[in-house]
Design a protein around this motif. Structure first.
Motif, PDB file in Angstrom:
ATOM      1  N   ALA B 341     -12.538   5.798  16.303  1.00 59.94           N
ATOM      2  CA  ALA B 341     -12.629   4.857  15.186  1.00 59.94           C
ATOM      3  C   ALA B 341     -13.629   3.757  15.555  1.00 59.94           C
ATOM      4  O   ALA B 341     -13.722   3.363  16.717  1.00 59.94           O
ATOM      5  CB  ALA B 341     -11.260   4.257  14.894  1.00 59.94           C
ATOM      6  N   PRO B 342     -14.373   3.257  14.571  1.00 59.21           N
ATOM      7  CA  PRO B 342     -15.373   2.236  14.878  1.00 59.21           C
ATOM      8  C   PRO B 342     -14.756   0.986  15.511  1.00 59.21           C
ATOM      9  O   PRO B 342     -15.338   0.400  16.411  1.00 59.21           O
ATOM     10  CB  PRO B 342     -15.980   1.903  13.508  1.00 59.21           C
ATOM     11  CG  PRO B 342     -15.569   2.994  12.587  1.00 59.21           C
ATOM     12  CD  PRO B 342     -14.347   3.635  13.152  1.00 59.21           C
ATOM     13  N   GLU B 343     -13.590   0.601  15.026  1.00 58.96           N
ATOM     14  CA  GLU B 343     -12.947  -0.601  15.548  1.00 58.96           C
ATOM     15  C   GLU B 343     -11.882  -0.206  16.562  1.00 58.96           C
ATOM     16  O   GLU B 343     -10.783   0.199  16.211  1.00 58.96           O
ATOM     17  CB  GLU B 343     -12.301  -1.394  14.393  1.00 58.96           C
ATOM     18  CG  GLU B 343     -13.278  -1.937  13.382  1.00 58.96           C
ATOM     19  CD  GLU B 343     -14.168  -3.022  13.973  1.00 58.96           C
ATOM     20  OE1 GLU B 343     -13.661  -3.827  14.790  1.00 58.96           O
ATOM     21  OE2 GLU B 343     -15.370  -3.047  13.649  1.00 58.96           O
ATOM     22  N   ARG B 344     -12.232  -0.321  17.832  1.00 60.60           N
ATOM     23  CA  ARG B 344     -11.236  -0.039  18.861  1.00 60.60           C
ATOM     24  C   ARG B 344     -11.663  -0.732  20.135  1.00 60.60           C
ATOM     25  O   ARG B 344     -12.823  -1.083  20.302  1.00 60.60           O
ATOM     26  CB  ARG B 344     -11.053   1.462  19.087  1.00 60.60           C
ATOM     27  CG  ARG B 344     -12.241   2.153  19.668  1.00 60.60           C
ATOM     28  CD  ARG B 344     -12.137   3.676  19.509  1.00 60.60           C
ATOM     29  NE  ARG B 344     -13.466   4.240  19.554  1.00 60.60           N
ATOM     30  CZ  ARG B 344     -14.084   4.563  20.686  1.00 60.60           C
ATOM     31  NH1 ARG B 344     -13.486   4.418  21.839  1.00 60.60           N
ATOM     32  NH2 ARG B 344     -15.307   5.037  20.668  1.00 60.60           N
ATOM     33  N   MET B 345     -10.716  -0.913  21.041  1.00 57.73           N
ATOM     34  CA  MET B 345     -11.078  -1.533  22.309  1.00 57.73           C
ATOM     35  C   MET B 345     -10.006  -1.328  23.367  1.00 57.73           C
ATOM     36  O   MET B 345      -8.864  -0.996  23.061  1.00 57.73           O
ATOM     37  CB  MET B 345     -11.367  -3.029  22.141  1.00 57.73           C
ATOM     38  CG  MET B 345     -10.163  -3.899  21.904  1.00 57.73           C
ATOM     39  SD  MET B 345     -10.653  -5.641  21.792  1.00 57.73           S
ATOM     40  CE  MET B 345     -11.190  -5.999  23.465  1.00 57.73           C
ATOM     41  N   ALA B 346     -10.440  -1.512  24.606  1.00 58.34           N
ATOM     42  CA  ALA B 346      -9.565  -1.620  25.777  1.00 58.34           C
ATOM     43  C   ALA B 346      -8.782  -0.359  26.110  1.00 58.34           C
ATOM     44  O   ALA B 346      -8.005  -0.344  27.059  1.00 58.34           O
ATOM     45  CB  ALA B 346      -8.613  -2.804  25.638  1.00 58.34           C
ATOM     46  N   VAL B 347      -8.961   0.687  25.317  1.00 58.42           N
ATOM     47  CA  VAL B 347      -8.290   1.963  25.577  1.00 58.42           C
ATOM     48  C   VAL B 347      -9.302   3.080  25.377  1.00 58.42           C
ATOM     49  O   VAL B 347      -9.998   3.098  24.356  1.00 58.42           O
ATOM     50  CB  VAL B 347      -7.095   2.183  24.625  1.00 58.42           C
ATOM     51  CG1 VAL B 347      -6.615   3.631  24.676  1.00 58.42           C
ATOM     52  CG2 VAL B 347      -5.943   1.244  24.963  1.00 58.42           C
TER      53      VAL B 347
END
Lengths: 177, 419
Positions: B341-347
């Motif tokens: 997904a375009p919006e994701r982080m830290a994983v």
């Protein structure tokens, strides 16, 4: 696992087999090489028929999925098992090397001391250790149940899939409930 | 096996983020595993603790400890002050309007269960609760139990293949019967960030309340519950670099006031007779029994530590590490990222073509690398993607690019072992 002739009893005792396993892995200096050997054993594990991968034969308590099935050939327990993870399959291969084709008495009087002697108990995560314990418990439970009374060789009442593959003289035992 | 015996050179691409200094604040990061420097990439599971948190907990037990809210003696009053100061720190950290809106629980799961068993008690047949396909089991099972107990209808927002939510479907699921929308702010399995502010506005438009599971987002980004306009926001202390055994339930004051207590016992009462009990005011009403005292003080210390560095800077550093990880890991042959997904982080969740995630987790551990392998307590996500499991590397404020390199090399070694 569709052998038509009952296998001959193993040539070595359970204790000797466990000693051999410990010696085999002690040959490798570092754990990566030990794991490479375990992977090798996992890959060499005989294929487990897909129809046997049912809830009845699934061993719970392992992080990976494990299926195990036991069948009695006269008074000796034949064990079949697999996992969707190769290293776990390697651990299964070791357990089968020790316990397959043994009598209930032999199995129940020999806890798997080789696991501790190899150093696996401290090396594997608690979950994986638990998995080993779950697999060992499953084998011991089948051994405790023993061949069904008075139905030697008939396999009566078995609901197990794969019954059609069964050769005469073999009795199916679902995994311990 | 890569040679990781030499000290790792930890750097940050984010200006003035002193990753080396931050790593020195976390004593566990200097330990070795199987003779290799620990590379801890399991922060989504639980975060490591800075010395400031360890010291705060130790100091409390060594110097001040007593039960709170009950004693006239000096120790009890000193501990109560520290405990309530921690509540104020949490309030400020999430920008709640009042410390009456901050309820301490024993964890994020307990916070959700509190809402399900208290707010949920007013619901019944015909009422609808909406969750999403991305949820952790902790934001699924309490609502299933409520469904089975109270006869409410449970609806699930579907997810796209990339791990984002189907927001068109969400809009269609909302009806005038929707009483609560309970969704995660960030997927623990895939790292997807969910647009909860917009979703809360949509929920409110039909008269529903919004519960946000912030267990995964709280340590990665600044949180402003008033700006998000959510009605409940829950998180756990142990993922926010604080102690285990404490969680937070933020709730809008009028809601918490109207909700009946979920548990009865000490500390949540004004008066008790055998005929009638008068409950205490907020937040004590929802905090039966001796609370997690040392854990609250430790959580307060964690918040002080984070605030001292600045959540904006932590977020910028982690965004940098996350982008680097996605790029570096995709260069590993046979690796497939799960969740794009375009919006994701830290994983970063992934699979390797040659080995089962459990095999990978076991083998990279030999290189000192701690990752999680499995379904990540989000089995519906795995079912949706038709995967038995993934490997998940998750990052925190102390994660460095050098550690991503160690993981990538360890994965390349795994490939060789399975060749």
């Amino acid at each position: 696992m569709t052998e038509t002739q009952p296998a001959a009893p193993p040539e070595t005792t359970i204790d000797e087999t466990m000693d051999d396993l410990v010696d085999d892995l002690a040959f490798f200096d570092d754990w990566q090489d030990k794991y490479q050997q375990i992977i090798h054993m996992g890959r060499a594990l005989p294929a487990f028929p897909e129809p046997w991968k049912t809830a009845e034969h699934e061993v719970h308590g392992c992080m990976a999925r494990v299926w195990m099935k036991g069948r009695w050939q006269d008074d000796r327990l034949r064990l079949y098992a697999t996992s969707n993870a190769i290293i776990v399959s390697g651990l299964i291969a070791m357990l089968l090397k020790v316990y397959d084709n043994r009598t209930a008495e032999e199995i129940l009087s020999h806890p798997p001391t080789f696991i501790e002697r190899i150093g696996m108990d401290s090396h594997f995560s608690q979950q994986r250790s638990t998995g080993l314990a779950a697999m060992k418990n499953a084998i011991f439970e089948i051994a405790r149940q023993g061949p069904a009374d008075g139905s030697q060789g008939m396999g009566t009442g078995s609901q197990a899939p794969g019954a059609g593959n069964r050769e005469p003289g073999a009795e199916e035992v679902g995994r311990a409930e | 096996m890569p040679d990781t015996a030499a000290p790792l050179l930890h750097t940050s691409a984010v200006n003035d983020y002193d990753i080396e200094a931050i790593r020195r604040d976390f004593p566990i990061l200097s330990r070795r595993v199987h003779g290799k420097p620990l590379v801890y990439l399991d922060t989504a599971n639980s975060a490591q603790k800075p010395q400031a948190v360890i010291d705060a907990v130790s100091r409390l037990y060594a110097e001040d400890y007593a039960n709170v809210h009950r004693g006239l003696h000096s120790l009890s009053m000193a501990t109560t002050d520290l405990f309530e100061a921690a509540r104020e720190k949490v309030r400020a950290f999430v920008n709640a309007a009042s410390d009456k809106e901050i309820v301490f629980t024993r964890g994020g799961t307990a916070s959700i269960n509190l809402v399900a068993n208290s707010f949920g008690r007013s619901l019944g047949p015909g009422d609808e609760v909406i969750i999403s396909h991305l949820e952790h089991h902790s934001n699924i099972v309490p609502w299933q139990m409520l469904r089975d107990d109270r006869g409410v209808t449970l609806k699930v927002i579907p997810m796209h293949e990339d791990g984002s939510l189907d927001l068109d479907a969400y809009a269609d699921l909302l009806t005038e019967n929707t009483e609560l929308v309970a969704v995660t702010h960030m997927s623990n399995a895939l790292g997807t960030i969910v647009p909860i502010k917009e979703m809360a506005a949509q929920a409110h438009a039909v008269g529903a309340k919004m519960l946000v599971d912030g267990c995964q987002s709280i340590m990665h980004m600044p949180i402003d519950v008033q700006d998000l306009d959510c009605d409940f926001f829950v998180f756990s202390g142990h993922k926010l670099y604080g102690p285990s055994g404490i969680g937070v339930l933020y709730g809008k004051r009028d809601l918490l006031d109207a909700m009946p207590p979920y548990q009865g016992g000490g500390d949540m009462i004004k008066t008790v007779t055998f005929e009638k009990t008068v409950y205490a005011d907020l937040p004590a009403k929802h905090e039966a029994g001796t609370p997690p005292i040392a854990q609250a003080v430790g959580l307060g210390a964690a918040i002080d530590y984070l605030t001292g560095i600045g959540m904006d800077r932590v977020a910028a550093h982690e965004a940098d590490v996350s982008a680097y990880a996605a790029e570096r890991l995709q260069a590993v042959p046979g690796l497939t990222l799960v969740g794009t997904a375009p919006e994701r982080m830290a994983v970063v969740s992934f699979t390797l073509d040659c080995a089962h995630p459990h095999d990978i987790g076991t083998l990279v551990d030999l290189d000192g690398v701690a990752v999680r392998a499995g379904h990540h307590c989000a089995q519906p996500v795995m079912q949706r993607l038709d995967l038995p499991a993934t490997v998940r590397a998750s990052f925190g404020m102390y994660t460095s690019r050098a550690e991503i390199d160690v993981l990538a090399r360890a994965l390349e070694t795994v490939r060789k072992m399975f060749a």
